[in-house]
Design an enzyme around this catalytic site. Structure first.
Site, PDB file in Angstrom:
ATOM      1  N   ASP A  57      11.928  43.546  16.418  1.00 29.83           N
ATOM      2  CA  ASP A  57      12.674  43.180  15.220  1.00 29.83           C
ATOM      3  C   ASP A  57      11.723  43.180  14.020  1.00 29.83           C
ATOM      4  O   ASP A  57      10.858  42.317  13.903  1.00 29.83           O
ATOM      5  CB  ASP A  57      13.297  41.794  15.398  1.00 29.83           C
TER       6      ASP A  57
ATOM      7  N   HIS B 234      16.477  44.147  15.732  1.00 32.41           N
ATOM      8  CA  HIS B 234      17.382  43.181  15.136  1.00 32.41           C
ATOM      9  C   HIS B 234      18.834  43.522  15.499  1.00 32.41           C
ATOM     10  O   HIS B 234      19.190  44.676  15.680  1.00 32.41           O
ATOM     11  CB  HIS B 234      17.210  43.193  13.615  1.00 32.41           C
TER      12      HIS B 234
END
Length: 235
Positions: free
Chosen positions: A171, A202
């Site tokens: 992420d 993400h």
């Protein structure tokens, strides 16, 4: 689900209209206040609410952007993406937390809702879930890739309930050093569980986004159910 509905939550500042309520299919069940991403209470959030309702929870997703524009439901690209970030930058976190407090109270008052409340959120909602757990007496907190939690680690000492956090190893918005700082802030807390999923980024849980990873999403969902079963349903 045929018995889902849009409800309004009157409060001292106005009214959270367009909040989505998905009741449990059981006679009673704990409550989940489900906190949105920056895209509003859109199809993804509603689908997630329905899924947890089927698992035995009363789920309320409040419309947190109602002061900016009631009923925001955005997609993930183009002008919608730009609009989502505009709402994000305008959003007042402290006002949002007051609204979440009203949503918690409204959910507690639902006849089918047992007197146990979980806050669960994604991205912006993940951060808000964390901050809500520090501000209000809830029974559990679940944060999926909560952005900027590392900026609020002074609040960790105020969280008394069990906490589960899910992060993607890749992420770019929440790099590994931030996750390490979060882990350090909760060091020694046996009721705090921080899961990091390899080779995902993400929003890996969101089936409507290109970042969706079904293996990681399924694992995170099962870990969440197990966590809630242990700390909420079985307690």
């Amino acid at each position: 689900m045929s018995d889902t509905t849009l409800i309004s939550i009157p409060n001292t500042h106005g009214c959270l209209a367009n909040s989505y309520f998905a009741p449990t299919q059981s006679v009673t069940g704990p409550g989940i206040v489900l906190l949105q991403e920056i895209f509003g209470v859109n199809n993804s959030i509603r689908t997630c609410a329905d899924r947890f309702a089927k698992a035995g929870y009363n789920v309320l997703a409040p419309d947190l952007f109602w002061r900016l524009k009631p009923g925001v439901q955005l997609s993930y690209g183009g002008e919608d993406l730009e609009q989502a970030f505009d709402y994000y930058h305008q959003f007042d976190v402290e006002q949002g937390l007051l609204d979440i407090g009203e949503a918690i109270a409204a959910l507690r008052n639902r006849p089918a809702c047992e007197n146990k409340i979980i806050v669960l959120g994604f991205c912006l909602g993940g951060r808000l879930a964390y901050l809500t757990a520090a501000k209000y007496p809830v029974d559990a907190c679940v944060a999926f890739y909560g952005g900027r939690i590392a900026d609020y680690l002074q609040e960790a000492k105020n969280i008394r309930c069990p906490v589960l956090m899910h992060f993607g190893e890749e992420d770019e918005m929440i790099p590994p050093d931030q996750i390490d700082r979060i882990k350090a802030a909760f060091n020694g807390r046996r009721d705090v569980q921080i899961e990091v999923y390899p080779q995902v980024g993400h929003a890996f849980f969101n089936q409507d986004r290109s970042s969706f990873n079904i293996a990681a999403a399924d694992l995170a969902y099962q870990k969440t159910l197990d966590f809630l079963q242990h700390y909420v349903k079985a307690s």
